[in-house]
Write a protein that holds these residues in place. Structure first.
Motif, PDB file in Angstrom:
ATOM      1  N   LEU A 101       0.838  -1.115   0.050  1.00  0.00           N
ATOM      2  CA  LEU A 101       0.277  -0.099   0.024  1.00  0.00           C
ATOM      3  C   LEU A 101       1.010   1.356   0.071  1.00  0.00           C
ATOM      4  N   LEU A 102       1.926   1.185   0.796  1.00  0.00           N
ATOM      5  CA  LEU A 102       2.582   2.447   0.831  1.00  0.00           C
ATOM      6  C   LEU A 102       3.661   2.470  -0.388  1.00  0.00           C
ATOM      7  N   THR A 103       3.925   1.478  -1.018  1.00  0.00           N
ATOM      8  CA  THR A 103       4.719   1.572  -2.507  1.00  0.00           C
ATOM      9  C   THR A 103       3.777   2.307  -3.357  1.00  0.00           C
ATOM     10  N   MET A 104       2.432   1.604  -3.329  1.00  0.00           N
ATOM     11  CA  MET A 104       1.562   2.405  -4.416  1.00  0.00           C
ATOM     12  C   MET A 104       1.393   3.844  -4.118  1.00  0.00           C
ATOM     13  N   PHE A 105       1.181   4.249  -2.700  1.00  0.00           N
ATOM     14  CA  PHE A 105       1.174   5.474  -2.463  1.00  0.00           C
ATOM     15  C   PHE A 105       2.286   6.235  -3.046  1.00  0.00           C
ATOM     16  N   ARG A 106       3.330   5.954  -2.795  1.00  0.00           N
ATOM     17  CA  ARG A 106       4.645   6.665  -3.280  1.00  0.00           C
ATOM     18  C   ARG A 106       4.572   6.686  -5.006  1.00  0.00           C
ATOM     19  N   ALA A 107       4.147   5.579  -5.636  1.00  0.00           N
ATOM     20  CA  ALA A 107       4.039   5.592  -7.037  1.00  0.00           C
ATOM     21  C   ALA A 107       3.228   6.645  -7.459  1.00  0.00           C
ATOM     22  N   ALA A 108       2.007   6.882  -6.934  1.00  0.00           N
ATOM     23  CA  ALA A 108       1.072   7.915  -7.071  1.00  0.00           C
ATOM     24  C   ALA A 108       1.585   9.440  -7.233  1.00  0.00           C
ATOM     25  N   ILE A 109       2.396   9.469  -6.173  1.00  0.00           N
ATOM     26  CA  ILE A 109       2.873  10.893  -5.976  1.00  0.00           C
ATOM     27  C   ILE A 109       3.989  10.994  -6.921  1.00  0.00           C
ATOM     28  N   SER A 110       5.039  10.214  -7.275  1.00  0.00           N
ATOM     29  CA  SER A 110       6.082  10.255  -8.095  1.00  0.00           C
ATOM     30  C   SER A 110       5.376  10.479  -9.447  1.00  0.00           C
ATOM     31  N   ALA A 111       4.064  10.042 -10.028  1.00  0.00           N
ATOM     32  CA  ALA A 111       3.635  10.342 -11.159  1.00  0.00           C
ATOM     33  C   ALA A 111       3.209  11.643 -11.441  1.00  0.00           C
ATOM     34  N   ALA A 112       3.303  12.537 -10.340  1.00  0.00           N
ATOM     35  CA  ALA A 112       2.824  13.916 -10.518  1.00  0.00           C
ATOM     36  C   ALA A 112       4.046  14.873  -9.961  1.00  0.00           C
ATOM     37  N   ASP A 113       5.124  14.248  -9.994  1.00  0.00           N
ATOM     38  CA  ASP A 113       6.420  15.093  -9.794  1.00  0.00           C
ATOM     39  C   ASP A 113       6.649  16.123 -10.894  1.00  0.00           C
ATOM     40  N   PRO A 114       6.523  17.316 -10.816  1.00  0.00           N
ATOM     41  CA  PRO A 114       6.954  18.290 -11.838  1.00  0.00           C
ATOM     42  C   PRO A 114       8.434  18.026 -12.404  1.00  0.00           C
ATOM     43  N   ARG A 115       9.245  17.296 -11.583  1.00  0.00           N
ATOM     44  CA  ARG A 115      10.613  17.465 -12.334  1.00  0.00           C
ATOM     45  C   ARG A 115      10.761  16.419 -13.491  1.00  0.00           C
ATOM     46  N   ASP A 116       9.595  15.398 -13.411  1.00  0.00           N
ATOM     47  CA  ASP A 116       9.632  14.397 -14.390  1.00  0.00           C
ATOM     48  C   ASP A 116       8.463  14.677 -15.598  1.00  0.00           C
TER      49      ASP A 116
END
Length: 419
Positions: A10-25
């Motif tokens: 669950l925590l890994t999925m949450f981190r993946a969701a946040i990373s998908a919206a990282d402006p740097r990427d």
């Protein structure tokens, strides 16, 4: 699947969701061509400093000026774009000053210039700029009532646009005749650009509506000038083109989480990015769906992950509330309805790292959550009734504390059914 493995997923999925919206990427592909004239950057929201940093990295050779405003503690290092701070979710006078700064920057643009607007969720509270005859104190008082009203976010944004000079396209109107390009990170159901930070660069789609009926949800004693504004449509605010580019959305975050579940041989079930309503009621509904999966394999056989997004509401009502937020209230209601059901775990959190006004993004539950709370001296039913979900999860060490993530694609929820 063990409790530890379930919580790690669950925590890994949450981190993946946040990373998908990282402006740097995600920001660079959406930038327009470099203009011949000046570049003036303006922006507001929880992700705007990170977006400004990404713009500077993408255009290291460009002479640009400007400023963005973020909540206190959400800054990022920049060299050419100033990062200002103000209060969220209740505006302060620092926000009033920064709103005036952004309007002055936009007003200084000329034909041939590019005004690049970096907009994300949270920007509405950061840009208090009251429409006369309202005062700053009026706008703050009304904003406090909105936060307690239980109104859907769409209706809240209608009101915020109507009582503001800068929202509902006001920033873009100030920049005319310069070209305005808006890069936005969506935190709203349906990704309506006019609702993201109440649309400072977007014509107001509700400008022609009589909003008087919404006043009832805010209680008595409202300023007369405010009631007059709600009842006075302004069709001129509903005109003009808008070049808006959504660089990250809630659905992108859900898709990233789904891909993570797939890699763990868990079937993702995407329920949508726009689930709304009272947080505790959604908790009860989602408990029923989770039980259906566990008992009947519908809509998917376990192991399965029910993934959803969208902003719920918490109606406080009379009395003084405890400490809580949309996501922890949803989870406490979910846990009570599941009542320790075997093999069901869940996470819910705000992708900006702050659930409501607390220092946690959200929390995580397991079949042992209610037992653990009671052993800690917490009555979970009473905590839910008092809107004190934060305290209940804090007592058992189940809060998720990420700190500001510098992005914001709304709330994120996963219910994991393991067997």
């Amino acid at each position: 699947m063990t409790r530890a493995n379930a919580q790690d997923l669950l925590l890994t999925m949450f981190r993946a969701a946040i990373s998908a919206a990282d402006p740097r990427d995600v920001l660079t592909p959406y930038l327009p061509e470099k203009p011949e004239g000046r570049i003036i950057v303006v922006g507001a929201g929880k992700a705007s400093a990170a977006m400004a940093r990404a713009v500077e990295a993408a255009w290291p050779d460009v002479d640009m000026t400007g400023a963005v405003v973020v909540p206190y503690g959400h800054g990022a290092p920049t060299s050419r774009i100033s990062v200002l701070e103000a209060a969220h979710p209740v505006p302060d006078r620092a926000g009033l000053a920064t709103a005036n700064t952004l309007m002055e920057l936009a007003s200084g643009a000329r034909q041939g210039d590019l005004v690049l607007a970096l907009i994300s969720g949270g920007g509405s509270a950061l840009l208090p700029c009251p429409q006369p005859p309202l005062t700053f104190e009026d706008e703050v008082a009304i904003n406090r009532r909105l936060l307690r009203s239980g109104l859907a976010i769409d209706d809240m944004n209608k009101i915020r646009r109507r009582m503001s000079v800068i929202k509902g396209g006001g920033l873009a109107r100030a920049a005319a005749p310069a070209r305005v390009v808006t890069l936005a990170i969506s935190d709203v159901p349906g990704d309506d650009p006019a609702a993201i930070a109440s649309g400072p660069t977007i014509p107001d789609p509700s400008a022609s509506e009589d909003l008087s009926t919404l006043a009832a949800a805010l209680g008595d004693g409202l300023p007369e000038g405010f009631l007059s504004l709600l009842a006075a449509p302004d069709v001129e605010r509903d005109t003009g083109p808008a070049d808006v580019r959504l660089i990250a959305t809630p659905q992108m975050a859900l898709d990233a989480a789904a891909a993570t579940a797939d890699l763990s041989n868990v079937h993702p079930v995407l329920l949508g990015d726009a689930l709304e309503g009272e947080a505790r009621e959604l908790g009860r509904v989602m408990a029923g769906v989770a039980r259906s999966v566990a008992a009947h394999g519908v809509p998917s056989r376990p192991p399965a992950a029910l993934i959803s997004g969208g902003e719920t509401t918490v109606t406080i009502g009379a009395g003084t509330p405890g400490r809580g937020g949309r996501n922890t209230e949803f989870l406490l209601s979910l846990a009570l309805e599941l009542d320790g059901a075997k093999g069901i775990y869940a996470i819910a959190g705000d992708t900006d790292g702050i659930d409501g006004s607390e220092d946690a993004a959200g929390a995580i539950i397991s079949p042992d959550t209610l037992r653990d709370m009671r052993r800690a001296g917490i009555d979970p039913t009473a905590a839910l009734a008092a809107h004190d979900s934060y305290s209940a999860f804090d007592a058992i060490g189940a809060l998720i504390k990420t700190g500001p993530t510098l992005t914001n694609v709304n709330d994120f929820r996963v219910i994991l059914i393991t067997d």
